[in-house]
Design a protein around this motif. Sequence first.
Motif, PDB file in Angstrom:
ATOM      1  N   ALA A  66       0.838  -1.205   0.000  1.00  0.00           N
ATOM      2  CA  ALA A  66       0.000   0.000   0.000  1.00  0.00           C
ATOM      3  C   ALA A  66       0.873   1.254   0.000  1.00  0.00           C
ATOM      4  O   ALA A  66       1.977   1.264   0.547  1.00  0.00           O
ATOM      5  N   ASP A  67       0.362   2.300  -0.612  1.00  0.00           N
ATOM      6  CA  ASP A  67       1.064   3.584  -0.629  1.00  0.00           C
ATOM      7  C   ASP A  67       0.812   4.376   0.648  1.00  0.00           C
ATOM      8  O   ASP A  67       1.599   5.246   1.014  1.00  0.00           O
ATOM      9  N   LEU A  68      -0.303   4.078   1.311  1.00  0.00           N
ATOM     10  CA  LEU A  68      -0.668   4.785   2.542  1.00  0.00           C
ATOM     11  C   LEU A  68      -1.358   3.791   3.465  1.00  0.00           C
ATOM     12  O   LEU A  68      -2.275   3.084   3.053  1.00  0.00           O
ATOM     13  N   ARG A  69      -0.911   3.738   4.719  1.00  0.00           N
ATOM     14  CA  ARG A  69      -1.480   2.828   5.709  1.00  0.00           C
ATOM     15  C   ARG A  69      -2.167   3.642   6.797  1.00  0.00           C
ATOM     16  O   ARG A  69      -1.548   4.525   7.390  1.00  0.00           O
ATOM     17  N   VAL A  70      -3.444   3.313   7.033  1.00  0.00           N
ATOM     18  CA  VAL A  70      -4.251   4.029   8.020  1.00  0.00           C
ATOM     19  C   VAL A  70      -4.724   3.018   9.062  1.00  0.00           C
ATOM     20  O   VAL A  70      -5.456   2.082   8.742  1.00  0.00           O
ATOM     21  N   ALA A  71      -4.295   3.193  10.305  1.00  0.00           N
ATOM     22  CA  ALA A  71      -4.726   2.325  11.394  1.00  0.00           C
ATOM     23  C   ALA A  71      -5.921   2.956  12.088  1.00  0.00           C
ATOM     24  O   ALA A  71      -5.932   4.166  12.337  1.00  0.00           O
ATOM     25  N   LEU A  72      -6.916   2.156  12.389  1.00  0.00           N
ATOM     26  CA  LEU A  72      -8.075   2.646  13.135  1.00  0.00           C
ATOM     27  C   LEU A  72      -7.855   2.350  14.610  1.00  0.00           C
ATOM     28  O   LEU A  72      -7.730   1.197  15.014  1.00  0.00           O
ATOM     29  N   ASP A  73      -7.794   3.421  15.385  1.00  0.00           N
ATOM     30  CA  ASP A  73      -7.493   3.322  16.810  1.00  0.00           C
ATOM     31  C   ASP A  73      -8.128   4.504  17.520  1.00  0.00           C
ATOM     32  O   ASP A  73      -8.139   5.623  16.977  1.00  0.00           O
ATOM     33  N   PRO A  74      -8.663   4.304  18.718  1.00  0.00           N
ATOM     34  CA  PRO A  74      -9.332   5.399  19.434  1.00  0.00           C
ATOM     35  C   PRO A  74      -8.459   6.625  19.663  1.00  0.00           C
ATOM     36  O   PRO A  74      -8.965   7.730  19.806  1.00  0.00           O
ATOM     37  N   GLY A  75      -7.144   6.475  19.648  1.00  0.00           N
ATOM     38  CA  GLY A  75      -6.256   7.605  19.909  1.00  0.00           C
ATOM     39  C   GLY A  75      -5.908   8.433  18.681  1.00  0.00           C
ATOM     40  O   GLY A  75      -5.137   9.378  18.788  1.00  0.00           O
ATOM     41  N   GLY A  76      -6.476   8.093  17.549  1.00  0.00           N
ATOM     42  CA  GLY A  76      -6.118   8.787  16.319  1.00  0.00           C
ATOM     43  C   GLY A  76      -6.937  10.035  16.057  1.00  0.00           C
ATOM     44  O   GLY A  76      -7.788  10.424  16.853  1.00  0.00           O
ATOM     45  N   ILE A  77      -6.659  10.669  14.912  1.00  0.00           N
ATOM     46  CA  ILE A  77      -7.437  11.833  14.493  1.00  0.00           C
ATOM     47  C   ILE A  77      -8.875  11.384  14.251  1.00  0.00           C
ATOM     48  O   ILE A  77      -9.117  10.238  13.899  1.00  0.00           O
ATOM     49  N   SER A  78      -9.793  12.284  14.451  1.00  0.00           N
ATOM     50  CA  SER A  78     -11.211  11.924  14.310  1.00  0.00           C
ATOM     51  C   SER A  78     -11.893  12.900  13.359  1.00  0.00           C
ATOM     52  O   SER A  78     -12.579  13.827  13.789  1.00  0.00           O
ATOM     53  N   PRO A  79     -11.714  12.698  12.053  1.00  0.00           N
ATOM     54  CA  PRO A  79     -12.317  13.628  11.098  1.00  0.00           C
ATOM     55  C   PRO A  79     -13.830  13.453  11.030  1.00  0.00           C
ATOM     56  O   PRO A  79     -14.348  12.355  11.269  1.00  0.00           O
ATOM     57  N   ASP A  80     -14.529  14.545  10.712  1.00  0.00           N
ATOM     58  CA  ASP A  80     -15.954  14.387  10.414  1.00  0.00           C
ATOM     59  C   ASP A  80     -16.064  13.923   8.970  1.00  0.00           C
ATOM     60  O   ASP A  80     -15.055  13.739   8.277  1.00  0.00           O
ATOM     61  N   SER A  81     -17.274  13.725   8.486  1.00  0.00           N
ATOM     62  CA  SER A  81     -17.471  13.166   7.148  1.00  0.00           C
ATOM     63  C   SER A  81     -16.901  14.059   6.054  1.00  0.00           C
ATOM     64  O   SER A  81     -16.303  13.575   5.090  1.00  0.00           O
ATOM     65  N   HIS A  82     -17.059  15.362   6.193  1.00  0.00           N
ATOM     66  CA  HIS A  82     -16.520  16.286   5.194  1.00  0.00           C
ATOM     67  C   HIS A  82     -14.994  16.297   5.220  1.00  0.00           C
ATOM     68  O   HIS A  82     -14.345  16.383   4.175  1.00  0.00           O
ATOM     69  N   GLU A  83     -14.418  16.215   6.416  1.00  0.00           N
ATOM     70  CA  GLU A  83     -12.958  16.163   6.527  1.00  0.00           C
ATOM     71  C   GLU A  83     -12.405  14.859   5.947  1.00  0.00           C
ATOM     72  O   GLU A  83     -11.333  14.855   5.323  1.00  0.00           O
ATOM     73  N   LEU A  84     -13.138  13.765   6.118  1.00  0.00           N
ATOM     74  CA  LEU A  84     -12.717  12.503   5.516  1.00  0.00           C
ATOM     75  C   LEU A  84     -12.765  12.606   3.993  1.00  0.00           C
ATOM     76  O   LEU A  84     -11.854  12.138   3.303  1.00  0.00           O
TER      77      LEU A  84
END
Length: 155
Positions: A66-84
């Motif tokens: 993968a070119d970009l790896r995104v881990a889902l974890d409670p301590g991460g950034i929390s974008p709203d739908s528009h930010e995502l």
Amino acid sequence: MRLLIPLVGKTREPYLDAGIHDYANRLGRFLPVALPILRERHGRKDPDEMIKSAEAVQLLEQAAAADLRVALDPGGISPDSHELAELLTQWEERGIGVVCFLIGGHLGLHHSLLTKVDVVMSLSRLTFTHEMTRLILLEQLYRACTIKAGQKYHK
């Protein structure tokens, strides 16, 4: 851009499995999505840290190309739908070919994995099962794509 979301074990709840496939199909109209299922390779009596470590190895193997790896974890950034939606746009503009979202098994992600990813993201401050997280992630990615496309789903 393609999305890769490796799943630790099969989704056991039929209603969640149906929802996951529904949103993966919807999302597929915007971006190709792969949902490889990783075989759980541990015993019932194995220590939690050992299980999470073994899952981390499997997840990182899947994410290697993968070119970009995104881990889902409670301590991460929390974008709203528009930010995502904006993040997806930025990744596309950067020429990212494959984005791999990493969801832990029932115990969550091993701490070592969090140091080997590009982004740590949280879907909510609430706690969800790993199977629900699969569905919520796919729905939010679909929602972000409809926002980018100017469709009314997100309103």
